[in-house]
Design a protein around this motif. Structure first.
Motif, PDB file in Angstrom:
ATOM      1  N   PHE A  32     -24.011  -7.494  26.415  1.00  0.00           N
ATOM      2  CA  PHE A  32     -24.920  -7.774  25.293  1.00  0.00           C
ATOM      3  C   PHE A  32     -26.184  -8.495  25.755  1.00  0.00           C
ATOM      4  O   PHE A  32     -27.295  -8.144  25.359  1.00  0.00           O
ATOM      5  CB  PHE A  32     -24.195  -8.616  24.235  1.00  0.00           C
ATOM      6  N   ILE A  33     -25.999  -9.520  26.617  1.00  0.00           N
ATOM      7  CA  ILE A  33     -27.176 -10.316  27.001  1.00  0.00           C
ATOM      8  C   ILE A  33     -28.120  -9.529  27.911  1.00  0.00           C
ATOM      9  O   ILE A  33     -29.197 -10.021  28.243  1.00  0.00           O
ATOM     10  CB  ILE A  33     -26.771 -11.652  27.673  1.00  0.00           C
ATOM     11  N   ILE A  47     -15.471  -5.169  25.004  1.00  0.00           N
ATOM     12  CA  ILE A  47     -16.556  -5.736  25.800  1.00  0.00           C
ATOM     13  C   ILE A  47     -17.426  -4.604  26.383  1.00  0.00           C
ATOM     14  O   ILE A  47     -16.899  -3.617  26.891  1.00  0.00           O
ATOM     15  CB  ILE A  47     -15.974  -6.628  26.934  1.00  0.00           C
ATOM     16  N   VAL A  94     -10.728 -10.409  30.600  1.00  0.00           N
ATOM     17  CA  VAL A  94     -12.133 -10.806  30.459  1.00  0.00           C
ATOM     18  C   VAL A  94     -12.334 -12.236  30.971  1.00  0.00           C
ATOM     19  O   VAL A  94     -13.253 -12.507  31.753  1.00  0.00           O
ATOM     20  CB  VAL A  94     -12.603 -10.689  28.984  1.00  0.00           C
ATOM     21  N   LYS A  95     -11.425 -13.140  30.578  1.00  0.00           N
ATOM     22  CA  LYS A  95     -11.545 -14.533  31.033  1.00  0.00           C
ATOM     23  C   LYS A  95     -11.474 -14.617  32.561  1.00  0.00           C
ATOM     24  O   LYS A  95     -12.189 -15.400  33.181  1.00  0.00           O
ATOM     25  CB  LYS A  95     -10.434 -15.386  30.416  1.00  0.00           C
ATOM     26  N   ARG A 101     -14.813 -14.201  34.637  1.00  0.00           N
ATOM     27  CA  ARG A 101     -15.953 -15.135  34.470  1.00  0.00           C
ATOM     28  C   ARG A 101     -16.723 -15.372  35.764  1.00  0.00           C
ATOM     29  O   ARG A 101     -17.951 -15.303  35.778  1.00  0.00           O
ATOM     30  CB  ARG A 101     -15.459 -16.486  33.922  1.00  0.00           C
ATOM     31  N   PHE A 116     -30.723 -13.146  36.240  1.00  0.00           N
ATOM     32  CA  PHE A 116     -30.689 -13.469  34.812  1.00  0.00           C
ATOM     33  C   PHE A 116     -31.039 -14.934  34.539  1.00  0.00           C
ATOM     34  O   PHE A 116     -31.782 -15.232  33.614  1.00  0.00           O
ATOM     35  CB  PHE A 116     -29.316 -13.156  34.209  1.00  0.00           C
ATOM     36  N   TYR A 117     -30.519 -15.845  35.378  1.00  0.00           N
ATOM     37  CA  TYR A 117     -30.710 -17.274  35.095  1.00  0.00           C
ATOM     38  C   TYR A 117     -32.150 -17.734  35.329  1.00  0.00           C
ATOM     39  O   TYR A 117     -32.574 -18.746  34.801  1.00  0.00           O
ATOM     40  CB  TYR A 117     -29.754 -18.131  35.925  1.00  0.00           C
ATOM     41  N   THR A 164     -37.156 -16.749  29.396  1.00  0.00           N
ATOM     42  CA  THR A 164     -36.463 -16.706  28.104  1.00  0.00           C
ATOM     43  C   THR A 164     -37.336 -16.103  27.012  1.00  0.00           C
ATOM     44  O   THR A 164     -36.892 -15.311  26.199  1.00  0.00           O
ATOM     45  CB  THR A 164     -36.094 -18.132  27.631  1.00  0.00           C
ATOM     46  N   THR A 222     -35.943 -10.597  24.747  1.00  0.00           N
ATOM     47  CA  THR A 222     -35.499  -9.420  23.985  1.00  0.00           C
ATOM     48  C   THR A 222     -36.521  -8.295  24.025  1.00  0.00           C
ATOM     49  O   THR A 222     -36.258  -7.197  23.575  1.00  0.00           O
ATOM     50  CB  THR A 222     -35.252  -9.750  22.490  1.00  0.00           C
ATOM     51  N   LEU A 235     -28.754 -11.927  19.470  1.00  0.00           N
ATOM     52  CA  LEU A 235     -29.159 -11.487  20.813  1.00  0.00           C
ATOM     53  C   LEU A 235     -29.985 -12.568  21.497  1.00  0.00           C
ATOM     54  O   LEU A 235     -29.711 -12.968  22.637  1.00  0.00           O
ATOM     55  CB  LEU A 235     -29.969 -10.184  20.706  1.00  0.00           C
ATOM     56  N   GLU A 236     -30.983 -13.052  20.787  1.00  0.00           N
ATOM     57  CA  GLU A 236     -31.888 -14.050  21.361  1.00  0.00           C
ATOM     58  C   GLU A 236     -31.151 -15.362  21.646  1.00  0.00           C
ATOM     59  O   GLU A 236     -31.300 -15.948  22.720  1.00  0.00           O
ATOM     60  CB  GLU A 236     -33.042 -14.273  20.374  1.00  0.00           C
ATOM     61  N   SER A 246     -27.878 -15.891  22.087  1.00  0.00           N
ATOM     62  CA  SER A 246     -26.843 -15.834  23.124  1.00  0.00           C
ATOM     63  C   SER A 246     -27.480 -15.758  24.513  1.00  0.00           C
ATOM     64  O   SER A 246     -26.965 -16.340  25.461  1.00  0.00           O
ATOM     65  CB  SER A 246     -25.867 -14.690  22.877  1.00  0.00           C
ATOM     66  N   LYS A 247     -28.625 -15.088  24.642  1.00  0.00           N
ATOM     67  CA  LYS A 247     -29.317 -15.082  25.944  1.00  0.00           C
ATOM     68  C   LYS A 247     -29.685 -16.502  26.367  1.00  0.00           C
ATOM     69  O   LYS A 247     -29.517 -16.880  27.521  1.00  0.00           O
ATOM     70  CB  LYS A 247     -30.596 -14.240  25.860  1.00  0.00           C
ATOM     71  N   ARG A 248     -30.185 -17.279  25.410  1.00  0.00           N
ATOM     72  CA  ARG A 248     -30.552 -18.667  25.727  1.00  0.00           C
ATOM     73  C   ARG A 248     -29.339 -19.497  26.085  1.00  0.00           C
ATOM     74  O   ARG A 248     -29.359 -20.280  27.025  1.00  0.00           O
ATOM     75  CB  ARG A 248     -31.210 -19.311  24.503  1.00  0.00           C
ATOM     76  N   VAL A 306     -26.437 -18.543  27.269  1.00  0.00           N
ATOM     77  CA  VAL A 306     -25.869 -18.165  28.570  1.00  0.00           C
ATOM     78  C   VAL A 306     -26.770 -18.679  29.692  1.00  0.00           C
ATOM     79  O   VAL A 306     -26.292 -19.243  30.682  1.00  0.00           O
ATOM     80  CB  VAL A 306     -25.696 -16.638  28.663  1.00  0.00           C
ATOM     81  N   ARG A 307     -28.079 -18.530  29.512  1.00  0.00           N
ATOM     82  CA  ARG A 307     -29.027 -18.954  30.555  1.00  0.00           C
ATOM     83  C   ARG A 307     -28.941 -20.468  30.787  1.00  0.00           C
ATOM     84  O   ARG A 307     -28.944 -20.921  31.920  1.00  0.00           O
ATOM     85  CB  ARG A 307     -30.443 -18.537  30.145  1.00  0.00           C
ATOM     86  N   LYS A 321     -26.406 -22.283  30.050  1.00  0.00           N
ATOM     87  CA  LYS A 321     -24.987 -22.653  30.145  1.00  0.00           C
ATOM     88  C   LYS A 321     -24.615 -23.698  29.092  1.00  0.00           C
ATOM     89  O   LYS A 321     -23.894 -24.663  29.363  1.00  0.00           O
ATOM     90  CB  LYS A 321     -24.638 -23.120  31.554  1.00  0.00           C
ATOM     91  N   GLU A 343     -16.509 -10.475  24.418  1.00  0.00           N
ATOM     92  CA  GLU A 343     -17.447 -10.563  25.541  1.00  0.00           C
ATOM     93  C   GLU A 343     -17.817 -12.015  25.838  1.00  0.00           C
ATOM     94  O   GLU A 343     -18.009 -12.387  26.987  1.00  0.00           O
ATOM     95  CB  GLU A 343     -18.700  -9.739  25.206  1.00  0.00           C
ATOM     96  N   LEU A 402     -15.996 -14.531  25.754  1.00  0.00           N
ATOM     97  CA  LEU A 402     -14.976 -15.255  26.519  1.00  0.00           C
ATOM     98  C   LEU A 402     -15.485 -15.493  27.939  1.00  0.00           C
ATOM     99  O   LEU A 402     -14.962 -16.322  28.670  1.00  0.00           O
ATOM    100  CB  LEU A 402     -13.666 -14.456  26.566  1.00  0.00           C
ATOM    101  N   LEU A 403     -16.534 -14.758  28.318  1.00  0.00           N
ATOM    102  CA  LEU A 403     -17.182 -14.948  29.624  1.00  0.00           C
ATOM    103  C   LEU A 403     -18.035 -16.208  29.641  1.00  0.00           C
ATOM    104  O   LEU A 403     -18.438 -16.673  30.710  1.00  0.00           O
ATOM    105  CB  LEU A 403     -18.072 -13.745  29.956  1.00  0.00           C
ATOM    106  N   TYR A 404     -18.397 -16.721  28.467  1.00  0.00           N
ATOM    107  CA  TYR A 404     -19.266 -17.895  28.367  1.00  0.00           C
ATOM    108  C   TYR A 404     -18.570 -18.949  27.489  1.00  0.00           C
ATOM    109  O   TYR A 404     -17.373 -18.829  27.230  1.00  0.00           O
ATOM    110  CB  TYR A 404     -20.626 -17.503  27.766  1.00  0.00           C
ATOM    111  N   ASP A 405     -19.338 -19.938  27.019  1.00  0.00           N
ATOM    112  CA  ASP A 405     -18.749 -20.940  26.118  1.00  0.00           C
ATOM    113  C   ASP A 405     -19.283 -20.772  24.702  1.00  0.00           C
ATOM    114  O   ASP A 405     -19.690 -21.733  24.056  1.00  0.00           O
ATOM    115  CB  ASP A 405     -19.038 -22.352  26.650  1.00  0.00           C
TER     116      ASP A 405
END
Lengths: 322, 322
Positions: free
Chosen positions: A112-113, A164, A295-296, A299, A311-312, A316, A320, B136-137, B139-141, B143-144, B146, B186, B188-191
């Protein structure tokens, strides 16, 4: 339960319009309809593929005056879908098709991201709008002309159970199910039948396109789906339409998913569906927990993947839009 | 089942971003969050309504340094949703919101054959895209950076069970469910936690807008839904989020629909859900048959309605564009 007393739908001498008919499931269904004596019109974007498809349709022609035609249109806009219908009706004295099989579309899985505004919109075009516009235009004509008709939508397993990687694709597939469910009921006001099919993995040219962008983790989870060829699936789909089934899922997994996501959709056989419902009730939570745990466990690898993709460190603010 | 051992989520001192926060359910949730000590940012299009909403939020402020802000943005584009998030994060040193409640949107029911390209697209904007872009916007932030976060989607009964008149609205509501289901797994890959709520009839300003275009037959079928006020529903929604529920349906009918459309979505209590599933298994087909029969009985009146609207004499060729 009353099926044994009702006659099954016969495509012979009917005009069947097949979108996405130049390859994969669309072509397989078109060929099957031709072999059963239907007049068939196919539409797709690629003129060269249409030419090859016409050769395959001609090869199974059953009588000399059978009308087999192909047209090149882009169906992701209402205007394109309307023009395609105009063209398709022409050799039939302007009469609406007796049945419309909406089999155009494509799947592009991604995290998604990693989606952008453009990829999100394109995926909605290639799942939902490519069928919704044809359904809208065709049903307006059918109601206006008071003609009988069949409209066949095409969703996927992912229209029942998401996974996913399908955050852009799943919503369109589930949206089609909502549209079909609504229209099944609303079209009780007219003489239009609605069907919707839910195939799983299908070994068609679209499958290779799909796998080109599919995350590794999604490929791994899908390993256990045995899949079908386009020809196998076409037979199941047409059998469902002929039997008058509303939700068509001609395989075991599809039936379990269907019963677990039945909502208020009518189903064929209450007793058999009770079994599917029970299997889903017990089995699907176990399957989900196993997939969640996979999925977990992904990570760390996923974080490395995102780092390698930059990506990191990307901007920002334009995320999109890029 | 492990809920009794886990601590419920506390909005106190968290930054909660509420879209559609100037009226109806959005405002009700925003007020509840303020009263529980959260810093709250609301976004909506109408500047005058935002002003009134701010007065209501200020009235329930619990401590002097609680940050309460409002912003005017249109969230149906990715760019608008990005700009809104930029603005909302600013008073919080650019930090992402701790929780996002996506409660913007509107419903405009109609017979399918009366929809146009424009009304279909607007309804998809007002159901799906208005939430998908923010998700979308955001979740990108998240994840980036963390950062931990909560994303709360908002669907409706119609996201579980469709009904005549909702052919443009239902697909967006069900698409949101597919998006939430995918992202629950999906993310579950992040917090990032994902939730999605499914309210029925709610007596808010949006309900009057909805009823303005709603077909008579749909109104008639919905007569039996007792409905809730925005405040009642806001409490149920927030309780679900605090408890960590994924699909949130805080009323009886919603729970029956949820169990009958569970797919692979996790649910709170296996035993209680078995009961909902059973009631749905037996009851929903009976309800559907009754609704179907009501629709069939409406054929003559509907034909008169279409005649009075000039539907049969209008121009087919421009039908989806008008």
């Amino acid at each position: 339960m009353l099926r044994i007393f009702s006659k099954s739908w016969d495509p012979k001498n009917k005009h069947c319009y097949v979108t996405g008919g130049s390859s994969g499931l669309g072509l397989a269904v078109a060929k099957l309809l031709v072999s059963k004596g239907a007049h068939v019109s196919i539409v797709s974007r690629d003129a060269r593929r249409l030419e090859n498809a016409m050769k395959e349709l001609e090869a199974v022609r059953t009588f000399p005056h059978q009308i087999l035609k192909c047209y090149s249109y882009d169906l992701v806009t209402a205007a394109g879908s309307r023009e395609a219908l105009d063209a398709v009706c022409e050799p039939h004295q302007g009469k609406n098709p007796d049945a419309i099989f909406m089999l155009a579309g494509s799947c592009h899985p991604r995290f998604f991201i990693e989606e952008t505004e453009e990829t999100m919109r394109t995926q909605m075009d290639q799942t939902y709008w490519v069928q919704a516009w044809t359904a809208l235009e065709a049903s307006k004509r059918m109601v206006r002309d008071k003609s009988k008709g069949k409209i066949v939508f095409h969703s996927a397993y992912i229209g029942y159970i998401t996974l996913i990687g399908y955050a852009a694709y799943g919503p369109g597939r589930m949206a089609l199910r909502a549209l079909a469910d609504t229209l099944r009921q609303e079209f009780l006001l007219y003489d239009i039948d609605v069907h919707i099919a839910f195939p799983g993995t299908m070994y068609t040219p679209g499958y290779d396109i799909e796998n080109a962008t599919k995350p590794k983790i999604t490929l791994k989870i899908e390993e256990t789906d045995p899949g079908m060829t386009g020809d196998q699936y076409a037979k199941g789909l047409l059998r469902g339409v002929q039997n008058g089934d509303f939700h068509i899922s001609p395989d075991l997994l599809g039936n379990i998913f269907r019963a677990s996501m039945r909502g208020v959709a009518p189903s064929g056989n209450f007793m058999v569906d009770s079994l599917w419902n029970f299997i889903g009730w017990v089995g699907l939570p176990i399957w989900r927990m196993s997939v969640d745990s996979t999925v977990k466990g992904h990570r760390k690898e996923h974080e490395e993947y995102l780092t390698s993709k930059g990506f990191y460190s990307s901007d920002t603010k334009s995320s999109t839009l890029s």
